[in-house]
Design an enzyme around this catalytic site. Sequence first.
Site, PDB file in Angstrom:
ATOM      1  N   SER A   2       7.969 -14.368  15.345  1.00  0.00           N
ATOM      2  CA  SER A   2       9.057 -13.363  14.787  1.00  0.00           C
ATOM      3  C   SER A   2       8.867 -12.174  15.358  1.00  0.00           C
ATOM      4  CB  SER A   2       8.836 -13.214  13.209  1.00  0.00           C
ATOM      5  OG  SER A   2       9.476 -12.418  12.564  1.00  0.00           O
ATOM      6  N   TYR A  51       3.418 -11.850   5.879  1.00  0.00           N
ATOM      7  CA  TYR A  51       3.922 -12.446   6.915  1.00  0.00           C
ATOM      8  C   TYR A  51       3.963 -11.998   8.273  1.00  0.00           C
ATOM      9  CZ  TYR A  51       8.022 -14.884   9.150  1.00  0.00           C
ATOM     10  OH  TYR A  51       8.957 -15.296   9.999  1.00  0.00           O
ATOM     11  N   LYS A  90       2.369 -13.444  11.882  1.00  0.00           N
ATOM     12  CA  LYS A  90       2.983 -13.517  12.830  1.00  0.00           C
ATOM     13  C   LYS A  90       2.343 -12.821  14.262  1.00  0.00           C
ATOM     14  CE  LYS A  90       5.967 -16.557  11.409  1.00  0.00           C
ATOM     15  NZ  LYS A  90       6.071 -18.164  12.073  1.00  0.00           N
TER      16      LYS A  90
END
Length: 260
Positions: free
Chosen positions: A147, A160, A164
């Site tokens: 991401s 999160y 990533k």
Amino acid sequence: MATNLFDLEGKIALVTGASRGIGEATAKLLAEQGAYVLISSRKLQGCERVVDEIKAAGGKAEALACHIGNMEDIKSVFKRVHKQFKQLDILINNAATNPYFGHILDTDLAAFQKTLDVNIRGYFFMSVEAGKLMRQQRSGCIVNVASINALQPGTGQGVYSLSKAAVVNMTKAFAKECAQYNIRVNALLPGLTETKFAGALFEHKEIYERIIEHIPMQRHAQPQEMANAVLYLVADASSYMTGECLVIDGGWTACGGIME
């Protein structure tokens, strides 16, 4: 005679998180190019729908239930792949989780652990098992869907985002050590894409509008646009590319990577 650099005929591909979104679009595109695609996700029903649609379009696919946050599921899937196909040419690590959206100081242990179990440990050991098969056949491609949050953490997406960022470093580590076996490992870093997974960003109108303001193309992406990039990464068209991160973000990073 021109060579089709995107031909995947005879290739076996495994796509995780393939029951919807980027994973579904990728699985369908790989099948269109001739690959036999293993459609994997936590729930078999969603996978079977994608398989039916691929077969209806003339492609080849089958469904596999696999929760990559569960080590036993990973072992079971690769045992089946080894027994049934004795090869794996393409692995798309796409399944991910983001159970918590909120201030980083309010992150609880359960959300933290779940995120790391799926987004880091899951990607790592899926790559290990795939890599072992690819090492035997002296070829293969792995694509990790990360991401743009790996480059600049999104507000309310602390755990999160850091998971990533780990995927980016993981990609480089596998690429460095597996190149000797003719295994290429790259990462896709999608920008804002219209998927159920990104629903929290689309549901918050103010956050969404602030993001769009900083995207030169002034729009979000569709899953198909990410699938197109994945196809490039696994095809002969990118035969000398490994350890790289392909950013597909409508120009967001060109503006300094501002993410709310």
